[in-house]
Design a protein around this motif. Structure first.
Motif, PDB file in Angstrom:
ATOM      1  N   ASN A 287     -12.170  30.614 -37.684  1.00 18.81           N
ATOM      2  CA  ASN A 287     -12.444  32.278 -37.947  1.00 18.81           C
ATOM      3  C   ASN A 287     -13.424  32.828 -37.035  1.00 18.81           C
ATOM      4  N   GLN A 288     -13.585  33.884 -37.219  1.00 22.49           N
ATOM      5  CA  GLN A 288     -14.710  34.718 -36.350  1.00 22.49           C
ATOM      6  C   GLN A 288     -15.877  33.982 -36.134  1.00 22.49           C
ATOM      7  N   GLN A 289     -16.531  33.484 -37.099  1.00 16.23           N
ATOM      8  CA  GLN A 289     -17.761  32.749 -36.905  1.00 16.23           C
ATOM      9  C   GLN A 289     -17.705  31.236 -36.179  1.00 16.23           C
ATOM     10  N   SER A 290     -16.576  30.693 -36.439  1.00 16.19           N
ATOM     11  CA  SER A 290     -16.386  29.510 -35.710  1.00 16.19           C
ATOM     12  C   SER A 290     -15.962  29.574 -34.291  1.00 16.19           C
ATOM     13  N   PHE A 291     -15.413  30.767 -34.005  1.00 19.80           N
ATOM     14  CA  PHE A 291     -14.700  30.876 -32.735  1.00 19.80           C
ATOM     15  C   PHE A 291     -15.811  31.560 -31.832  1.00 19.80           C
ATOM     16  N   ALA A 292     -16.747  32.132 -32.397  1.00 19.56           N
ATOM     17  CA  ALA A 292     -18.098  32.714 -31.643  1.00 19.56           C
ATOM     18  C   ALA A 292     -18.833  31.338 -31.252  1.00 19.56           C
ATOM     19  N   ALA A 293     -18.897  30.299 -32.281  1.00 15.53           N
ATOM     20  CA  ALA A 293     -19.761  29.348 -31.729  1.00 15.53           C
ATOM     21  C   ALA A 293     -18.965  28.268 -31.006  1.00 15.53           C
ATOM     22  N   ILE A 294     -17.705  28.471 -30.930  1.00  9.95           N
ATOM     23  CA  ILE A 294     -16.947  27.573 -29.964  1.00  9.95           C
ATOM     24  C   ILE A 294     -16.983  28.032 -28.489  1.00  9.95           C
ATOM     25  N   PHE A 295     -16.914  29.496 -28.470  1.00 15.08           N
ATOM     26  CA  PHE A 295     -16.875  29.939 -27.094  1.00 15.08           C
ATOM     27  C   PHE A 295     -18.275  30.140 -26.648  1.00 15.08           C
ATOM     28  N   VAL A 296     -19.284  30.179 -27.278  1.00 17.19           N
ATOM     29  CA  VAL A 296     -20.594  29.731 -26.817  1.00 17.19           C
ATOM     30  C   VAL A 296     -20.653  28.584 -26.213  1.00 17.19           C
TER      31      VAL A 296
ATOM     32  N   VAL B 226     -19.848  38.081 -17.042  1.00 16.15           N
ATOM     33  CA  VAL B 226     -18.982  38.446 -18.065  1.00 16.15           C
ATOM     34  C   VAL B 226     -18.697  37.729 -19.151  1.00 16.15           C
ATOM     35  N   LEU B 227     -18.727  36.194 -18.840  1.00 18.27           N
ATOM     36  CA  LEU B 227     -18.807  35.096 -20.303  1.00 18.27           C
ATOM     37  C   LEU B 227     -20.028  35.224 -20.957  1.00 18.27           C
ATOM     38  N   ILE B 228     -20.944  35.295 -20.429  1.00 19.68           N
ATOM     39  CA  ILE B 228     -22.160  35.429 -21.244  1.00 19.68           C
ATOM     40  C   ILE B 228     -22.637  36.400 -22.032  1.00 19.68           C
ATOM     41  N   PRO B 229     -22.341  37.667 -21.553  1.00 17.44           N
ATOM     42  CA  PRO B 229     -22.362  38.878 -22.565  1.00 17.44           C
ATOM     43  C   PRO B 229     -21.183  38.757 -23.650  1.00 17.44           C
ATOM     44  N   ALA B 230     -19.941  38.390 -23.297  1.00 17.32           N
ATOM     45  CA  ALA B 230     -19.184  38.251 -24.048  1.00 17.32           C
ATOM     46  C   ALA B 230     -19.443  37.321 -25.314  1.00 17.32           C
ATOM     47  N   ALA B 231     -20.011  35.959 -24.823  1.00 16.60           N
ATOM     48  CA  ALA B 231     -20.328  35.187 -25.943  1.00 16.60           C
ATOM     49  C   ALA B 231     -21.531  35.471 -26.787  1.00 16.60           C
ATOM     50  N   ASN B 232     -22.474  36.453 -26.312  1.00 12.96           N
ATOM     51  CA  ASN B 232     -23.722  37.126 -26.984  1.00 12.96           C
ATOM     52  C   ASN B 232     -23.004  38.104 -27.987  1.00 12.96           C
ATOM     53  N   TYR B 233     -22.018  38.814 -27.699  1.00 12.20           N
ATOM     54  CA  TYR B 233     -21.490  39.764 -28.395  1.00 12.20           C
ATOM     55  C   TYR B 233     -20.972  39.218 -29.631  1.00 12.20           C
ATOM     56  N   LEU B 234     -20.016  38.234 -29.087  1.00  8.98           N
ATOM     57  CA  LEU B 234     -19.149  37.326 -30.405  1.00  8.98           C
ATOM     58  C   LEU B 234     -20.103  36.825 -31.455  1.00  8.98           C
ATOM     59  N   GLN B 235     -21.340  36.251 -31.050  1.00  9.78           N
ATOM     60  CA  GLN B 235     -22.193  35.620 -31.896  1.00  9.78           C
ATOM     61  C   GLN B 235     -22.803  36.980 -32.814  1.00  9.78           C
TER      62      GLN B 235
ATOM     63  N   ALA C 172     -20.708  40.425 -39.307  1.00  3.36           N
ATOM     64  CA  ALA C 172     -19.252  40.464 -39.860  1.00  3.36           C
ATOM     65  C   ALA C 172     -18.620  41.746 -39.639  1.00  3.36           C
ATOM     66  N   VAL C 173     -18.675  41.898 -38.235  1.00  2.08           N
ATOM     67  CA  VAL C 173     -17.904  43.218 -37.612  1.00  2.08           C
ATOM     68  C   VAL C 173     -16.429  42.920 -37.927  1.00  2.08           C
ATOM     69  N   ALA C 174     -15.618  44.006 -38.162  1.00  2.35           N
ATOM     70  CA  ALA C 174     -14.402  44.022 -38.396  1.00  2.35           C
ATOM     71  C   ALA C 174     -13.510  43.504 -37.159  1.00  2.35           C
ATOM     72  N   LEU C 175     -12.719  42.563 -37.462  1.00  6.64           N
ATOM     73  CA  LEU C 175     -11.881  42.108 -36.128  1.00  6.64           C
ATOM     74  C   LEU C 175     -11.481  43.095 -35.164  1.00  6.64           C
ATOM     75  N   PRO C 176     -10.786  44.142 -35.690  1.00  5.40           N
ATOM     76  CA  PRO C 176     -10.187  45.221 -34.892  1.00  5.40           C
ATOM     77  C   PRO C 176     -11.363  45.715 -34.091  1.00  5.40           C
ATOM     78  N   ASP C 177     -12.378  45.850 -34.428  1.00  3.06           N
ATOM     79  CA  ASP C 177     -13.429  46.413 -33.840  1.00  3.06           C
ATOM     80  C   ASP C 177     -14.269  45.543 -32.837  1.00  3.06           C
ATOM     81  N   VAL C 178     -14.165  44.197 -32.984  1.00  5.84           N
ATOM     82  CA  VAL C 178     -14.641  43.229 -32.174  1.00  5.84           C
ATOM     83  C   VAL C 178     -13.651  43.130 -30.902  1.00  5.84           C
ATOM     84  N   LEU C 179     -12.529  43.149 -31.168  1.00  6.82           N
ATOM     85  CA  LEU C 179     -11.388  42.993 -30.011  1.00  6.82           C
ATOM     86  C   LEU C 179     -11.681  44.435 -29.191  1.00  6.82           C
TER      87      LEU C 179
END
Length: 215
Positions: free
Chosen positions: A101-110, A132-141, A147-154
């Motif tokens: 899910n969004q929470q677990s994927f953020a942790a996995i990507f980190v 690029v990867l570190i800011p992306a990981a930080n944002y996903l966390q 609990a940002v909506a998935l379309p907005d996250v993308l």
């Protein structure tokens, strides 16, 4: 999260298209401060993934990421193969027995990005793909926590990736061949950061299509 591994062939094809259409630009970036072979190496890895895309689509996410990482480590030359491969292998390990899910994927990507930092002995601000990867990981966390909506996250993750890529222009390179140029490395975007941004944006576009309501 509505995304299933059967999307992998489409995701791989999207990456192949975006790297191909931007190959000239990325090669010019790499020739300015690097070895000039970054795109060739990345495309070699993409072709290896294309050859196994249907098989990858039959795996669960953890196994697929692990296999993608091993393929990239084998097929891609230079530092890129080791670093991109490390990202996916670490993600595969982190994803075992996880419900995605969004929470677990953020942790996995980190965890994947942390593994790249360790492998490359690098961090943000050193003019590499990590910018690029570190800011992306930080944002996903942050997005997962809020609990940002998935379309907005993308949509937002694309902007984060572009900003990270652009930030490398004025950085002093401290890794790889570019580091030998010292101050002359400033004024050029890092090729690895550019391909990382292109890949993230290509993936997001495919995923966003999956969320769009049918016409």
């Amino acid at each position: 999260m509505k995304f299933i591994p059967e999307l992998l062939p489409n995701l791989i094809d999207a990456i192949a298209r975006t790297i191909e259409s931007n190959a000239e630009e990325v090669t010019a970036l790499d020739q300015a401060i690097g070895d000039g072979d970054h795109v060739i190496n990345v495309q070699r890895g993409i072709q290896a993934l294309i050859a196994q895309r249907e098989e990858l689509g039959q795996l669960d996410w953890a196994a697929a990421w692990q296999k993608i990482g091993m393929i990239l480590m084998t097929a891609v030359g230079g530092a890129s193969g080791s670093l991109f491969g490390t990202l996916f292998v670490a993600m595969g390990k982190a994803a075992r027995e996880q419900v995605l899910n969004q929470q677990s994927f953020a942790a996995i990507f980190v965890q994947g990005v942390e593994a790249v930092k360790q492998r490359g002995k690098a961090n943000a601000g050193e003019k590499t793909m990590l910018d690029v990867l570190i800011p992306a990981a930080n944002y996903l966390q942050i997005a997962a926590h809020d609990a940002v909506a998935l379309p907005d996250v993308l949509e937002n993750i694309k902007r984060v990736a572009v900003a990270g890529m652009e930030s490398t222009r004025d950085m002093l390179a401290t890794k790889g061949r570019a580091s030998f140029l010292e101050e002359r490395s400033r004024g050029h975007i890092d090729a690895g950061a550019k391909t990382s941004q292109l890949i993230i944006c290509a993936l997001v576009d495919v995923l966003a299509e999956q969320l769009a309501p049918p016409a």
